[in-house]
Design an enzyme around this catalytic site. Structure first.
Site, PDB file in Angstrom:
ATOM      1  N   GLU A 105       0.857  -1.183   0.000  1.00 19.44           N
ATOM      2  CA  GLU A 105       0.000   0.000   0.000  1.00 19.44           C
ATOM      3  C   GLU A 105       0.900   1.242   0.000  1.00 19.44           C
ATOM      4  OE1 GLU A 105      -3.709  -1.916   2.407  1.00 19.44           O
ATOM      5  OE2 GLU A 105      -2.299  -0.857   3.660  1.00 19.44           O
ATOM      6  N   ASP A 134      -0.464   0.087  10.546  1.00 17.69           N
ATOM      7  CA  ASP A 134      -0.041  -1.193  11.106  1.00 17.69           C
ATOM      8  C   ASP A 134       1.326  -1.602  10.582  1.00 17.69           C
ATOM      9  OD1 ASP A 134      -1.947  -1.776  12.927  1.00 17.69           O
ATOM     10  OD2 ASP A 134      -3.112  -3.143  11.682  1.00 17.69           O
ATOM     11  N   LYS A 271      -7.233  -5.995  10.852  1.00 13.63           N
ATOM     12  CA  LYS A 271      -7.885  -4.699  10.684  1.00 13.63           C
ATOM     13  C   LYS A 271      -8.852  -4.389  11.835  1.00 13.63           C
ATOM     14  CE  LYS A 271     -10.809  -2.036   7.838  1.00 13.63           C
ATOM     15  NZ  LYS A 271     -11.655  -1.999   6.663  1.00 13.63           N
ATOM     16  N   ASP A 295     -10.609   2.178   3.577  1.00 11.07           N
ATOM     17  CA  ASP A 295      -9.317   1.548   3.330  1.00 11.07           C
ATOM     18  C   ASP A 295      -8.416   2.613   2.725  1.00 11.07           C
ATOM     19  OD1 ASP A 295     -10.510  -0.781   4.068  1.00 11.07           O
ATOM     20  OD2 ASP A 295     -10.379  -1.757   2.108  1.00 11.07           O
ATOM     21  N   ASP A 499     -15.622  -7.170   8.766  1.00  9.75           N
ATOM     22  CA  ASP A 499     -16.678  -6.244   8.351  1.00  9.75           C
ATOM     23  C   ASP A 499     -18.058  -6.895   8.390  1.00  9.75           C
ATOM     24  OD1 ASP A 499     -15.757  -7.873   6.341  1.00  9.75           O
ATOM     25  OD2 ASP A 499     -15.607  -6.323   4.809  1.00  9.75           O
TER      26      ASP A 499
HETATM   27  O1  LIG Z   1      -3.471  -6.128   9.841  1.00 13.50           O
HETATM   28  C1  LIG Z   1      -4.073  -5.368   9.094  1.00 13.50           C
HETATM   29  C2  LIG Z   1      -4.580  -5.790   7.860  1.00 13.50           C
HETATM   30  C3  LIG Z   1      -5.248  -4.869   7.064  1.00 13.50           C
HETATM   31  N1  LIG Z   1      -5.399  -3.584   7.452  1.00 13.50           N
HETATM   32  C4  LIG Z   1      -6.106  -2.619   6.577  1.00 13.50           C
HETATM   33  O2  LIG Z   1      -7.347  -3.111   6.203  1.00 13.50           O
HETATM   34  C5  LIG Z   1      -7.745  -2.554   4.975  1.00 13.50           C
HETATM   35  C6  LIG Z   1      -8.341  -3.600   4.085  1.00 13.50           C
HETATM   36  O3  LIG Z   1      -7.397  -4.419   3.517  1.00 13.50           O
HETATM   37  P1  LIG Z   1      -7.406  -4.768   1.971  1.00 13.50           P
HETATM   38  O4  LIG Z   1      -6.289  -5.703   1.724  1.00 13.50           O
HETATM   39  O5  LIG Z   1      -7.514  -3.544   1.175  1.00 13.50           O
HETATM   40  O6  LIG Z   1      -8.760  -5.538   1.904  1.00 13.50           O
HETATM   41  P2  LIG Z   1      -9.790  -5.678   0.679  1.00 13.50           P
HETATM   42  O7  LIG Z   1      -9.295  -6.793  -0.164  1.00 13.50           O
HETATM   43  O8  LIG Z   1     -10.101  -4.420   0.047  1.00 13.50           O
HETATM   44  O9  LIG Z   1     -10.994  -6.194   1.558  1.00 13.50           O
HETATM   45  C7  LIG Z   1     -12.303  -5.907   1.888  1.00 13.50           C
HETATM   46  O10 LIG Z   1     -12.590  -6.917   2.852  1.00 13.50           O
HETATM   47  C8  LIG Z   1     -11.896  -6.805   4.072  1.00 13.50           C
HETATM   48  C9  LIG Z   1     -12.265  -7.984   4.918  1.00 13.50           C
HETATM   49  O11 LIG Z   1     -11.741  -9.140   4.385  1.00 13.50           O
HETATM   50  C10 LIG Z   1     -12.264  -5.501   4.737  1.00 13.50           C
HETATM   51  O12 LIG Z   1     -11.530  -5.365   5.912  1.00 13.50           O
HETATM   52  C11 LIG Z   1     -11.933  -4.370   3.805  1.00 13.50           C
HETATM   53  O13 LIG Z   1     -12.298  -3.150   4.378  1.00 13.50           O
HETATM   54  C12 LIG Z   1     -12.656  -4.554   2.487  1.00 13.50           C
HETATM   55  O14 LIG Z   1     -12.350  -3.512   1.598  1.00 13.50           O
HETATM   56  C13 LIG Z   1      -6.518  -1.865   4.389  1.00 13.50           C
HETATM   57  O15 LIG Z   1      -6.686  -0.489   4.484  1.00 13.50           O
HETATM   58  C14 LIG Z   1      -5.400  -2.364   5.278  1.00 13.50           C
HETATM   59  O16 LIG Z   1      -4.417  -1.416   5.420  1.00 13.50           O
HETATM   60  C15 LIG Z   1      -4.911  -3.172   8.670  1.00 13.50           C
HETATM   61  O17 LIG Z   1      -5.035  -2.007   9.031  1.00 13.50           O
HETATM   62  N2  LIG Z   1      -4.261  -4.076   9.470  1.00 13.50           N
HETATM   63 MN   LIG Z   2      -9.288  -2.563   0.156  1.00 15.04          MN
END
Ligand SMILES: O=c1ccn([C@@H]2O[C@H](COP(=O)(O)OP(=O)(O)O[C@H]3O[C@H](CO)[C@@H](O)[C@H](O)[C@H]3O)[C@@H](O)[C@H]2O)c(=O)[nH]1
Ligand SMILES: [Mn+2]
Length: 785
Positions: A105, A134, A271, A295, A499
């Site tokens: 990211e 994180d 998250k 996100d 979520d």
């Molecule tokens: O240990 C962690 C892991 C993830 N994140 C944040 O969580 C968000 C979501 O992660 P991402 O990899 O973008 O997930 P997506 O594939 O977009 O997943 C969707 O599905 C997730 C659940 O699986 C939700 O948490 C997300 O909000 C939703 O957009 C990002 O901003 C990450 O930075 C953290 O802050 N800490």
């Molecule tokens: Mn995402």
């Protein structure tokens, strides 16, 4: 004319897709006929027929989940002008952004999201932006600091010229200002545009340089705290990058950087854990009654989105019934014809709207406005909860040992406390609050006020030691120990799809939710732009759904003992089915190959064969027509059909949840890679959208399916099937299905012969070949046996 004040701030209109309903019912009817056919033809009873019956029974359930979810779609219309007339003093909103890895990211993406939030068209003294890191990276902090200097001018510019997309990297992706889109295409505007663009280019260059700097980063001065830290082992770091002590209306919204404490051996809950820290820290600093979470890649696409969401949350009915307002997820830089089937356009259009017409959309992790007091566990006032909650207590007591986690007794006591408090009219004593929310006096005070709907501000200036110390305390990893965080309050723990699980706990309490879909849409972000990322995301979702299904959060309990409506329960089952269905599909597909290899059949014979053929044809023709009506291409339709086959065999997601349940391994949140310019660099690239592969187990599953079908068809063509007397040998139906699957997996077939990232790794090929060898051996064995 009705009085302005009596008009509601938003309206929800239900509509009907009559033709869709007829088709859906027809398919259901055919599926049930197929089941009946199976049951009455028990004389064919055999293991294959039993497996087929089980799978088809599940597919029928799946269909019921789908068609009931999309039966009564609704759309919400919001009226921000009425809101502004009625509400003089708009409520404060805390804005949460999460990021976790500077490589997956890039900070420039997070920074753009933050800039777009700071530039929202909302009183700036009511907004505070909290960024959770994180990844514990000085680079993220540095980028935010740099951004805050740029932000002041950027906000002025956006507001002056009514810019719509306030993430500069998207706004400046054209070399020239698009005159047609701006009313103010004056020389003055063009001049300012150029200046802003130059400043933004400078900013991104600075950040890029910092990212490319050789390791280690210069850790002195303000960044000294980052020395000797590891992303998995470091103390809490909180920095107020921009405070707005005077709460000036024309100032900059407050901007706070938080990296919560991490220690090895401490569970961090991915998250969900980060969100809970953000909730607590913001509770001490600003304690806004509403919180938006995005996100790091989801930037604001409609600067008035907060007003639109407030229409729902402040409406006289919404205020009592609606827990959260969810904005849909849409993606920029979509690849042509959606090669990886992850734009989800049709999904939002039909099922998304359908679920919005029930108890309300699921919480989907990003683009969502929450009520703080609901996050703190409050139930809606007007719901009769006496009996159902009493029952809940009884059931929980009976199943205490099995349903509740290791900290069993403690959590159980908390449960009862919260439920009793609910029954007694939401009054919880300070002592009980402390048990649930942890030992911070300040936090408990702020929670009590938030629950009563009052605001609390520790100090006008959030950048003072007193506030920072309290904030650090609640961001430390031991803080949640033996509290209700993640169990009764805050974002729920236990599933990597926190979520859906968190939204479900709210729906269970009887809250509704609403979809917020102004035009233009509220937020846009990036979708995975290569196959491995798309598959990993799918796998994570599948795992998370299975985790929810086998936990105390299971929607079955929520509808039996809570206030989840029955149709909403079916809707939740639709999404949980993402994790369960792969098992049945895998069995079904294996059965197909089994029948060809052993020269047996599982499809109905004679007239009965027309049932599956008709289901397949109607489904294909109907989905195609939906795509065409929505202005999408035939290619996009085919890509989505193909991907739904490819994704559905993603049993790996199910297995990793199973291993976790059996305590053999733990699940991991694999973060989706975000790319700044996912489309631009691909426009002229012929390989864009081509399948790439890696060593991930998800590809072992796909390659195995392909090999299985290839071997089956080869056996048929070479006449190697065992001879069967009578007419119950393998028929044309099995062969056609097998060939259809090979066509769906065509990119995998190509991948076997390709090199580099376009090729399937040899290790994957060997593993799959071994599995298929075993499969064929067992099939042949079963015939001989
Ligand atoms: O240990 C962690 C892991 C993830 N994140 C944040 O969580 C968000 C979501 O992660 P991402 O990899 O973008 O997930 P997506 O594939 O977009 O997943 C969707 O599905 C997730 C659940 O699986 C939700 O948490 C997300 O909000 C939703 O957009 C990002 O901003 C990450 O930075 C953290 O802050 N800490
Ligand atoms: Mn995402």
């Amino acid at each position: 004319m009705p009085n302005q004040n009596s008009l509601s701030l938003y309206e929800k209109c239900w509509y009907k897709h009559n033709f869709k309903r007829v088709t859906d019912i027809l398919i259901l009817f055919l599926l049930i006929s197929l089941l009946c056919y199976r049951i009455i033809s028990l004389n064919h009873y055999s293991f294959t027929w039993f497996v087929a019956l089980t799978c088809e029974l599940w597919f029928t359930f799946s269909w019921i989940f789908i068609f009931t979810s999309q039966w009564t779609p609704a759309i919400v219309k919001t009226y921000p002008d009425r809101l502004l007339q009625r509400v003089q003093d708009l409520p404060a909103v805390d804005l949460f952004v999460t990021t976790a890895d500077v490589l997956l990211e890039p900070p420039i993406i997070t920074l753009n999201t933050v800039l777009s939030l700071l530039a929202l068209d909302y009183p700036t003294n009511k907004l505070s932006c909290y960024v959770s890191d994180d990844g514990c990276s000085p680079l993220t902090l540095y980028s935010l600091q740099q951004a805050s200097n740029f932000a002041k001018l950027w906000i002025l510019f956006c507001k002056k010229y009514h810019v719509q997309v306030r993430a500069p990297f998207r706004y400046f992706c054209d070399e020239q200002p698009q005159a047609s889109t701006y009313k103010h295409s004056t020389p003055e505007f063009r001049q300012e545009w150029l200046e802003m663009k130059e400043m933004y280019d400078d900013l991104s260059r600075k950040i890029e340089e910092a990212s490319n700097k050789s390791n280690p980063w210069q850790l002195d001065g303000e960044f000294a705290v980052f020395s000797n830290t590891d992303r998995k082992n470091h103390p809490t770091i909180i920095r107020v990058i921009w405070g707005n002590k005077e709460r000036l209306l024309d100032g900059l919204p407050q901007l706070i950087y938080i990296s919560r404490e991490k220690r090895p051996k401490h569970p961090h809950h991915f998250k969900a854990g980060a969100m809970n820290v953000l909730t607590r820290v913001s509770g001490l600093m600003t304690n806004a009654p509403f919180m938006l979470n995005v996100d790091c890649d989801m930037f604001v696409n409609n600067p008035n989105i907060v007003q639109h969401a407030m229409c729902i949350l402040l409406d006289s009915i919404g205020e009592k019934e609606v827990a959260f307002a969810q904005c849909p997820q849409q993606f920029y830089g979509a690849l042509k014809d959606d090669p990886f089937g992850n734009q989800m356009v049709m999904l939002f259009k039909y099922i998304g709207a359908g679920i919005a017409g029930l108890q309300g959309p699921f919480y989907s992790g990003t683009n969502c406005f929450h009520r703080r007091k609901v996050i703190y566990g409050l139930s809606p006032h007007n719901i009769e909860k006496g009996t159902s909650h009493f029952l809940y207590i009884v059931i929980i007591s009976v199943f205490k040992d099995t349903v509740i986690n290791q900290r069993g007794d403690y959590i159980y006591v908390l449960y009862i406390l919260v439920l009793l408090a609910d029954l007694a009219g939401n009054k919880i004593s300070e002592k009980e609050l402390k048990q649930i929310f942890g030992g911070s006096e300040e936090l408990v005070k702020s929670v009590a006020l938030a629950l009563e709907g009052k605001s609390y501000v520790a100090d006008d200036d959030i950048n003072v030691p007193k506030v920072l110390d309290a904030a650090t305390q609640v961001a430390n990893c031991g803080y949640e120990y033996a509290t209700g965080w993640g169990q009764q309050v805050g974002w729920m723990y236990g599933s990597i799809t926190e979520d859906v699980q968190t939204g479900l706990t709210m729906h269970r309490k009887g809250w509704r939710s609403e979809m917020c879909t102004p035009n233009p849409i509220g937020f846009t972000g990036c979708a995975p732009n290569c196959l491995p990322n798309a598959m990993t995301q799918q796998k994570r979702w599948a795992t998370g759904m299975v985790e929810i299904f086998f936990s105390r959060h299971c929607p079955i309990f929520a509808t039996l003992f809570g206030n989840l409506s029955f149709r909403m329960f079916l809707a939740y089952m639709w999404i949980i089915d993402w994790g369960l269905r792969p098992i049945f599909e895998t069995f079904y597909i294996s059965l197909l190959a089994y029948c060809i290899i052993t020269n047996s059949t599982f499809f109905p014979q004679g007239l009965g064969l027309w049932i599956p053929v008709t289901i397949f044809t109607i489904h294909m023709v109907y989905t195609l027509s939906e795509y065409l009506v929505s202005g999408l291409s035939i290619r996009a339709w085919w890509n989505n059909q193909r991907m739904s086959r490819i994704k559905m065999v993603n049993v790996v997601g199910f297995l990793s949840a199973l291993f976790k349940l059996l305590r053999l391994s733990d699940t991991v949140f694999e973060i989706t890679r975000k790319d700044e310019n996912s489309s631009e660099n691909g426009v002229h690239d012929l390989n864009v959208g081509r399948f790439t592969f890696n060593e991930s187990p998800v590809f072992v599953a796909g390659t195995t399916i392909l090999f299985m079908q290839l071997v089956a068809v080869a056996i048929k063509l070479l006449g190697l099937q065992p001879i069967k007397s009578g007419d119950n040998g393998c028929g044309i139906g099995e062969i056609l299905c097998s060939v259809y699957l090979i066509i769906c997996y065509w990119p995998f077939l190509r991948g076997i012969f390709e090199k580099g990232k376009y090729g399937i790794p040899l290790s994957t090929i060997y593993k799959s070949a071994f599995l298929v060898f075993l499969f064929v051996y067992l099939c042949r064995g079963s015939v001989v046996g």
